[in-house]
Motif scaffolding. Structure first.
Motif, mmCIF file in Angstrom:
data_model
loop_
_atom_site.group_PDB
_atom_site.id
_atom_site.type_symbol
_atom_site.label_atom_id
_atom_site.label_comp_id
_atom_site.label_asym_id
_atom_site.label_seq_id
_atom_site.Cartn_x
_atom_site.Cartn_y
_atom_site.Cartn_z
ATOM 1 N N MET A 219 -52.362 -24.535 -0.763
ATOM 2 C CA MET A 219 -53.781 -24.796 -1.013
ATOM 3 C C MET A 219 -54.037 -24.939 -2.505
ATOM 4 S SD MET A 219 -56.999 -22.506 0.171
ATOM 5 C CE MET A 219 -56.786 -22.792 1.894
ATOM 6 N N LEU A 220 -53.410 -24.075 -3.265
ATOM 7 C CA LEU A 220 -53.549 -24.099 -4.718
ATOM 8 C C LEU A 220 -53.087 -25.450 -5.280
ATOM 9 C CD1 LEU A 220 -54.228 -21.667 -6.742
ATOM 10 C CD2 LEU A 220 -51.792 -21.690 -7.228
ATOM 11 N N VAL A 221 -51.946 -25.894 -4.783
ATOM 12 C CA VAL A 221 -51.343 -27.112 -5.302
ATOM 13 C C VAL A 221 -52.131 -28.354 -4.878
ATOM 14 C CG1 VAL A 221 -49.300 -28.587 -5.099
ATOM 15 C CG2 VAL A 221 -49.038 -26.135 -5.521
ATOM 16 N N ASN A 222 -52.744 -28.302 -3.709
ATOM 17 C CA ASN A 222 -53.401 -29.502 -3.211
ATOM 18 C C ASN A 222 -54.896 -29.567 -3.514
ATOM 19 O OD1 ASN A 222 -51.193 -30.905 -2.060
ATOM 20 N ND2 ASN A 222 -51.069 -29.207 -0.618
ATOM 21 N N TYR A 223 -55.405 -28.551 -4.153
ATOM 22 C CA TYR A 223 -56.794 -28.590 -4.591
ATOM 23 C C TYR A 223 -56.915 -29.595 -5.732
ATOM 24 C CZ TYR A 223 -61.156 -26.872 -6.660
ATOM 25 O OH TYR A 223 -62.412 -26.766 -7.182
ATOM 26 N N SER A 224 -58.109 -30.164 -5.929
ATOM 27 C CA SER A 224 -58.228 -31.259 -6.901
ATOM 28 C C SER A 224 -58.462 -30.797 -8.348
ATOM 29 C CB SER A 224 -59.349 -32.204 -6.494
ATOM 30 O OG SER A 224 -60.576 -31.530 -6.624
ATOM 31 N N TRP A 225 -58.749 -29.526 -8.559
ATOM 32 C CA TRP A 225 -58.906 -28.951 -9.903
ATOM 33 C C TRP A 225 -59.753 -29.785 -10.858
ATOM 34 C CZ3 TRP A 225 -58.009 -24.105 -9.817
ATOM 35 C CH2 TRP A 225 -57.045 -23.593 -8.933
ATOM 36 N N PRO A 226 -61.029 -29.958 -10.545
ATOM 37 C CA PRO A 226 -61.885 -30.736 -11.455
ATOM 38 C C PRO A 226 -62.005 -30.102 -12.844
ATOM 39 C CG PRO A 226 -63.202 -29.636 -9.757
ATOM 40 C CD PRO A 226 -61.760 -29.493 -9.364
ATOM 41 N N ASN A 264 -62.152 -33.703 0.194
ATOM 42 C CA ASN A 264 -60.841 -34.292 -0.055
ATOM 43 C C ASN A 264 -59.841 -33.288 -0.605
ATOM 44 O OD1 ASN A 264 -61.744 -33.951 -2.607
ATOM 45 N ND2 ASN A 264 -61.627 -36.109 -3.206
ATOM 46 N N ASN A 265 -60.281 -32.040 -0.738
ATOM 47 C CA ASN A 265 -59.306 -31.041 -1.164
ATOM 48 C C ASN A 265 -58.700 -30.327 0.034
ATOM 49 O OD1 ASN A 265 -61.666 -29.725 -0.515
ATOM 50 N ND2 ASN A 265 -61.204 -27.996 -1.831
ATOM 51 N N LEU A 266 -59.008 -30.839 1.209
ATOM 52 C CA LEU A 266 -58.368 -30.258 2.379
ATOM 53 C C LEU A 266 -56.871 -30.332 2.183
ATOM 54 C CD1 LEU A 266 -60.282 -31.408 5.556
ATOM 55 C CD2 LEU A 266 -60.100 -29.144 4.559
ATOM 56 N N PRO A 267 -56.238 -29.203 2.258
ATOM 57 C CA PRO A 267 -54.817 -29.181 1.934
ATOM 58 C C PRO A 267 -54.002 -30.120 2.819
ATOM 59 C CG PRO A 267 -55.705 -26.989 2.116
ATOM 60 C CD PRO A 267 -56.755 -27.904 2.598
ATOM 61 N N MET A 268 -53.160 -30.850 2.172
ATOM 62 C CA MET A 268 -52.234 -31.721 2.892
ATOM 63 C C MET A 268 -50.863 -31.384 2.343
ATOM 64 S SD MET A 268 -54.104 -33.969 4.668
ATOM 65 C CE MET A 268 -53.575 -35.663 4.664
ATOM 66 N N ARG A 269 -49.911 -31.353 3.175
ATOM 67 C CA ARG A 269 -48.584 -31.032 2.663
ATOM 68 C C ARG A 269 -47.940 -32.261 2.064
ATOM 69 N NH1 ARG A 269 -46.050 -26.188 5.343
ATOM 70 N NH2 ARG A 269 -44.110 -27.017 4.586
ATOM 71 N N ILE A 270 -47.241 -32.037 0.991
ATOM 72 C CA ILE A 270 -46.603 -33.190 0.357
ATOM 73 C C ILE A 270 -45.366 -33.556 1.156
ATOM 74 C CG2 ILE A 270 -45.898 -34.178 -1.835
ATOM 75 C CD1 ILE A 270 -46.827 -31.503 -3.121
ATOM 76 N N ASN A 271 -44.516 -32.574 1.383
ATOM 77 C CA ASN A 271 -43.331 -32.880 2.169
ATOM 78 C C ASN A 271 -43.567 -32.433 3.610
ATOM 79 O OD1 ASN A 271 -43.312 -30.200 1.824
ATOM 80 N ND2 ASN A 271 -41.270 -30.060 0.928
ATOM 81 N N GLN A 272 -43.388 -33.336 4.504
ATOM 82 C CA GLN A 272 -43.728 -33.020 5.889
ATOM 83 C C GLN A 272 -42.476 -32.803 6.729
ATOM 84 O OE1 GLN A 272 -46.550 -35.657 7.580
ATOM 85 N NE2 GLN A 272 -47.798 -35.787 5.754
ATOM 86 N N GLN A 273 -41.572 -31.995 6.206
ATOM 87 C CA GLN A 273 -40.341 -31.780 6.962
ATOM 88 C C GLN A 273 -40.626 -31.065 8.279
ATOM 89 O OE1 GLN A 273 -39.485 -29.720 3.633
ATOM 90 N NE2 GLN A 273 -37.757 -30.937 2.895
ATOM 91 N N LYS A 274 -41.445 -29.997 8.180
ATOM 92 C CA LYS A 274 -41.725 -29.248 9.387
ATOM 93 C C LYS A 274 -43.023 -29.765 9.994
ATOM 94 C CE LYS A 274 -41.065 -25.324 7.064
ATOM 95 N NZ LYS A 274 -41.393 -23.926 6.891
ATOM 96 N N LYS A 275 -42.891 -30.750 10.847
ATOM 97 C CA LYS A 275 -44.073 -31.446 11.348
ATOM 98 C C LYS A 275 -45.057 -30.529 12.073
ATOM 99 C CE LYS A 275 -44.194 -36.085 10.920
ATOM 100 N NZ LYS A 275 -44.878 -37.201 10.937
ATOM 101 N N ASP A 276 -44.505 -29.705 12.971
ATOM 102 C CA ASP A 276 -45.373 -28.866 13.791
ATOM 103 C C ASP A 276 -46.165 -27.897 12.928
ATOM 104 O OD1 ASP A 276 -42.882 -28.543 16.382
ATOM 105 O OD2 ASP A 276 -44.228 -30.175 15.826
ATOM 106 N N ASP A 277 -45.420 -27.303 12.050
ATOM 107 C CA ASP A 277 -45.993 -26.368 11.104
ATOM 108 C C ASP A 277 -47.165 -26.995 10.370
ATOM 109 O OD1 ASP A 277 -44.099 -24.143 9.004
ATOM 110 O OD2 ASP A 277 -45.765 -23.850 10.381
ATOM 111 N N PHE A 278 -46.941 -28.225 9.977
ATOM 112 C CA PHE A 278 -47.923 -28.941 9.187
ATOM 113 C C PHE A 278 -49.265 -29.033 9.902
ATOM 114 C CE2 PHE A 278 -49.721 -33.275 8.604
ATOM 115 C CZ PHE A 278 -50.360 -33.025 7.406
ATOM 116 N N SER A 279 -49.217 -29.532 11.158
ATOM 117 C CA SER A 279 -50.487 -29.737 11.838
ATOM 118 C C SER A 279 -51.175 -28.399 12.127
ATOM 119 C CB SER A 279 -50.279 -30.517 13.127
ATOM 120 O OG SER A 279 -49.305 -29.862 13.886
ATOM 121 N N GLU A 280 -50.362 -27.415 12.450
ATOM 122 C CA GLU A 280 -50.936 -26.111 12.744
ATOM 123 C C GLU A 280 -51.681 -25.537 11.535
ATOM 124 O OE1 GLU A 280 -48.710 -22.348 14.039
ATOM 125 O OE2 GLU A 280 -48.223 -23.878 15.530
#
Ligand SMILES: Nc1ncnc2c1ncn2[C@@H]1O[C@H](COP(=O)(O)OP(=O)(O)O)[C@@H](O)[C@H]1O
Ligand SMILES: [Mg+2]
Length: 421
Positions: A219-226, A264-280
């Motif tokens: 969450m920290l990494v994917n926030y937009s930090w205005p 748009n700061n909804l966290p999105m994972r950069i690397n989506q290796q663990k797909k299931d984990d990601f959506s959860e």
């Protein structure tokens, strides 16, 4: 000097290519006398870079001054920068030295350069081209040797196009452009910076070390930090001071990161290796964000209802929530005494208290219960604030303070003890 050495010396954290590139440019331009225009969003590190350039230049033993052009009134900026003669204008009693005189041999950092008035821009251009300037109210030409580093968080070229900034000055300043990337463009640096700042602040406040679980890190990494590095530093300080739980979770982090309306700061994972984990995880965040939004809506609504005695006309939320709320308030309204604590600067906080029953014969056991929409910590703070204010207003007279607060004198007495006031 090597880039890593520079970072070490000036406490610069980060290893992203964009940051390294900026340091490299600063390093190369520092030994020259060339003007530098530093661009970058607020809090990205422009002022830090101006120091680096000065400190690595042959002027490092000379003076350095940072001037915020946006903060000086238009009527006095010329006199601040270039000085004035005695009687140059009404109120100019003595003469005054300007920064271009006092900083002779050093560096001047002109922050928010786009805010500089056109007249001052003309004087600045002259200094840059010939080292010459004239004090306000004088006709004598003075000489100075000052290096100029300017900074802006807006596009100065836009100001050129709209006639607010001299084009010749723009090119003169922009000989070497130095762009400081926003934090969101150097995501790999965010957690590094966070760890450094939390380590510093927990040491400063002697609080236990702060750790962060995987979700919160994402969450920290994917926030937009205005507000960029300044904002990150701020949040690290808040966490070091306020957070009881030193394993930070996504949920607790949400209380510190302001929510963006665009979402748009909804966290999105950069690397989506663990797909299931990601959506959860994504769903979890979404739920958390929604919950927080609902909570805010609810607070506003409750305050509106209490204040205006009705549903705001523009209420567009869930009618079920509204009905439940009405039921609750009706139930409480009969039995309870609704009391709205409103503090000038703070968000209004609703507390629902037991009625204060006046009875001279019996000793009543009045329990004060407060239902809080926010966390209890802030309730206590606000409560103690309010009590202090009420006591102060009534010059320490508990009876009147209690009346004003809508609680019994006894309750007030107990609160004073509990809160250690
Ligand atoms: N790369 C970095 N590493 C460590 N601290 C930084 C870094 N960049 C900025 N800072 C810190 O962030 C804060 C804001 O930086 P500042 O230079 O004032 O930003 P700006 O002038 O662009 O608004 C300062 O406390 C500064 O020390
Ligand atoms: Mg600044």
């Amino acid at each position: 000097m090597e880039i890593q050495e520079i970072k070490q010396r000036f406490g610069i954290i980060g290893n992203s290519p964009l940051l390294n590139r900026a340091i490299d440019i600063a390093n190369q331009v520092a030994p020259t006398d060339i003007s530098v225009l530093i661009t970058g969003e607020s809090g990205s590190g422009k002022e830090v870079f101006s120091h680096i350039i000065h400190q690595m230049s042959p002027r490092k033993h000379g003076p350095f001054i940072a001037v915020n052009c946006g903060a000086i009134p238009e009527g006095t900026i010329d006199s601040e920068l270039f000085g004035h003669e005695k009687g140059a204008y009404t109120g100019a009693i003595g003469e005054r030295k300007g920064y271009f005189e006092t900083v002779n041999g050093g560096t001047i950092f002109l922050d928010e350069i786009a805010e500089m008035p056109l007249g001052t821009q003309a004087r600045l251009l002259r200094v840059l081209e010939s080292g010459q300037y004239i004090k306000v109210g004088s006709s004598k030409v003075e000489k100075t040797n000052v290096r100029v580093i300017a900074a802006t968080n807006v596009d100065v070229y836009d100001a050129v196009k709209s006639g607010k900034f001299r084009e010749d000055l723009y090119y003169r300043l922009n000989t070497v452009p130095l762009r400081i990337p926003p934090l969101r463009d150097r995501k790999e640096d965010i957690y590094l910076l966070f760890r450094k700042f939390t380590a510093d602040f927990t040491a400063k406040y002697r609080s236990p070390p702060i750790q962060m679980n995987e979700e919160a890190q994402q969450m920290l990494v994917n926030y937009s930090w205005p507000g960029n590095v300044r904002q990150l530093k701020n949040i690290a300080e808040q966490l070091a001071v306020l957070e009881r739980d030193h394993m930070i979770t996504a949920q607790s982090l949400l209380q510190y990161i302001p929510q963006e309306s665009s979402g748009n700061n909804l966290p999105m994972r950069i690397n989506q290796q663990k797909k299931d984990d990601f959506s959860e995880r994504d769903i979890l965040y979404k739920v958390l964000f929604d919950m927080k939004r609902d909570m805010t809506d609810l607070k506003k609504l409750v305050v509106d209802i209490i204040e205006n005695g009705g549903v705001p006309a523009n209420y567009s939320g869930n009618p079920q929530v509204l009905n439940q709320l009405y039921r609750d308030i009706e139930v409480d309204g009969d039995r309870h005494h609704n009391h709205l604590h409103q503090n000038h600067q703070q968000e209004p906080t609703l507390t629902i208290q037991q009625p204060v029953v006046q009875n001279n014969n019996k000793e009543l056991n009045i329990t004060h219960e407060a239902q809080e929409v926010e966390e209890s910590l802030s309730l206590m703070e606000k409560e103690s604030d309010l009590i202090k204010k009420a006591l102060k207003k009534h010059k320490g007279k508990r009876k009147f303070a209690a009346q004003e607060l809508g609680i019994s004198e006894r309750t007030l007495y107990r609160k004073i003890k509990e809160l250690n006031l």
